[in-house]
Design a protein around this motif. Structure first.
Motif, short mmCIF file in Angstrom:
data_model
loop_
_atom_site.label_atom_id
_atom_site.label_comp_id
_atom_site.label_asym_id
_atom_site.label_seq_id
_atom_site.Cartn_x
_atom_site.Cartn_y
_atom_site.Cartn_z
N ILE A 114 0.85 -1.19 0.00
CA ILE A 114 0.00 0.00 0.00
C ILE A 114 0.88 1.24 0.00
CG2 ILE A 114 -1.94 1.20 1.06
CD1 ILE A 114 -2.54 -1.29 2.69
N GLY B 216 0.95 5.74 -0.79
CA GLY B 216 0.14 6.94 -0.77
C GLY B 216 0.55 7.91 -1.87
N ILE C 72 -1.50 -1.25 -4.23
CA ILE C 72 -2.57 -0.26 -4.19
C ILE C 72 -2.02 1.11 -3.80
CG2 ILE C 72 -4.69 0.41 -2.95
CD1 ILE C 72 -5.19 -2.68 -2.62
N ILE D 254 -3.36 4.81 -2.48
CA ILE D 254 -4.50 5.54 -1.93
C ILE D 254 -4.33 7.02 -2.27
CG2 ILE D 254 -5.74 6.20 0.17
CD1 ILE D 254 -4.92 3.57 1.41
N LEU E 207 -3.10 10.27 0.24
CA LEU E 207 -2.51 9.75 1.48
C LEU E 207 -1.03 10.13 1.58
CD1 LEU E 207 -3.10 7.63 3.90
CD2 LEU E 207 -1.84 6.04 2.44
N ALA F 204 -8.05 8.37 6.00
CA ALA F 204 -6.88 7.56 5.66
C ALA F 204 -6.93 6.21 6.39
CB ALA F 204 -5.60 8.31 6.02
N ALA G 100 -9.67 3.90 4.98
CA ALA G 100 -9.27 3.28 3.70
C ALA G 100 -8.25 2.18 3.93
CB ALA G 100 -8.70 4.36 2.77
N LEU G 101 -7.26 2.43 4.77
CA LEU G 101 -6.24 1.43 5.06
C LEU G 101 -6.84 0.22 5.76
CD1 LEU G 101 -3.44 3.86 6.29
CD2 LEU G 101 -3.27 2.36 4.31
N ILE H 42 -8.85 -2.02 3.24
CA ILE H 42 -7.97 -2.78 2.36
C ILE H 42 -7.28 -3.92 3.12
CG2 ILE H 42 -5.85 -2.63 0.98
CD1 ILE H 42 -6.74 0.29 0.32
N VAL I 295 -10.05 -1.85 -6.23
CA VAL I 295 -9.09 -0.81 -5.86
C VAL I 295 -7.77 -0.98 -6.62
CG1 VAL I 295 -10.07 -0.23 -3.62
CG2 VAL I 295 -8.44 -2.11 -3.78
N THR J 245 -6.10 1.82 -8.98
CA THR J 245 -4.67 2.14 -8.96
C THR J 245 -4.09 2.08 -10.37
OG1 THR J 245 -4.38 1.37 -6.69
CG2 THR J 245 -2.42 1.40 -8.09
#
Length: 334
Positions: free
Chosen positions: A165, A167, A202, A204, A207, A235, A238-239, A242, A264, A268
């Motif tokens: 993940i 940002g 991914i 976000i 972020l 934030a 969303a984290l 996922i 998602v 991305t």
């Protein structure tokens, strides 16, 4: 002393000093650690252990809001352990002890599970990647936050499913680096049938690096991180969504969660496409090596495609301009 004897002595002394350093770091972590264990916030399907490795100079307590969000989002009974390392910096020599310590602490207060997930933020993710590669047994999955798998692990042989993940506004783990991971792990993977399930990447939007945690950032993060475009609450939500989906996929093959991750990941893909095109046009070696004097092919890049495109634009002649640019090692230039 003969030079050979001096070298041998230096080698022996160096090994002794490393061993002493290891002992000091180990005891410092055992006796000075202020680990955090978060008992479950709700009862779910079964117990799951989630151990988070801190980023450099970020205190374990600064991850509690995110970990609570994951506990609330998951349908499992999530136990969280966050080991504290000396000076709040994890090192390869001591990461194992911290993980084993908090797992024992969780078991001592009632956790009954061998379903273990490991997560790492920033430097914590970098050190964790190598630990997991060395000790993959009984680890159900790995979550890298503001971190990534190294390029050496793009070959499809990494032993543990890994969620990456990043940002958009991360000023330390740049979004372009996450884009390179996406290019190799999703678009050009050697395991396309399981890539999104086991190695999703991914980004976000909005972020920042610090939003994987909370509170005051350490100086390095304060100096380099970008201004976020989403709130800390958004934030963490969303984290959490996922992360909980990845955990459910690995434990139960949840189709609903896999559909969410697929969604998602495709978002991305749309986000990183302009970055991928820019890297392709500049002939980035992070994608393919240059062809040099070898025949053009799918595994190498012939020259800099952007120079060809730029000439068409500047001349105004469009496709009437036919020019092939090439890169050559300096030693091949007469």
């Amino acid at each position: 002393l003969h030079n050979d004897h001096v070298c041998a002595l230096c080698g022996s002394t160096g090994r002794m000093m490393l061993a002493l350093l290891f002992v000091i770091l180990t005891f410092a972590n055992v006796f000075a650690a202020d680990d955090i264990v978060l008992q479950p916030l709700k009862k779910g399907k079964s117990d799951v252990a989630l151990v988070l490795i801190q980023g450099a100079f970020i205190k374990p307590s600064q991850y509690v809001p995110l970990m609570n969000a994951i506990q609330k989002a998951s349908e499992y009974t999530v136990w969280v352990g966050i080991p504290e390392y000396t000076l709040n910096v994890v090192e390869p020599l001591i990461i194992k002890g911290g993980i084993e310590r908090v797992l024992k602490e969780m078991s001592d207060v009632g956790m009954k599970s061998d379903q273990v997930f490991l997560a790492g933020h920033s430097l914590g993710g970098l050190v964790l990647e190598n630990y997991v590669q060395s000790y993959p047994d009984n680890i159900k999955g790995q979550i890298l936050m503001g971190s990534f798998l190294s390029r050496a692990n793009y070959n499809g042989s990494y032993p543990v499913p890994t969620l990456t993940i990043g940002g958009e506004k991360d000023g330390l783990c740049h979004v372009t680096r996450i884009m390179v991971s996406f290019y190799h792990q999703i678009l050009h993977t050697k395991t396309p049938d399981t890539a999104i399930k086991d190695f999703p990447v991914i980004v976000i939007p909005g972020l920042s690096h610090m939003q994987f945690a909370s509170g005051n950032p350490p100086l390095l993060v304060k100096d380099r991180d970008l201004k976020p475009e989403i709130s800390y609450d958004d934030a963490h939500t969303a984290l959490a969504n996922i992360t909980k989906a990845f955990i459910s996929i690995q434990l139960a093959g949840s189709k609903t969660d896999l559909q969410f991750i697929d969604k998602v990941v495709n978002e991305t893909k749309t986000f990183v496409q302009p970055l991928i095109k820019a890297y392709e046009m500049e002939g980035s070696t992070h994608f393919n090596p240059p062809c040099n004097n070898n025949p053009p092919g799918p595994t190498c890049t012939t020259g800099c495609p952007w120079s060809e495109e730029a000439q068409r634009i500047m001349s105004g002649l469009g496709n009437q301009v036919i020019d092939k640019d090439e890169f050559h090692p300096v030693y091949q230039i007469p």
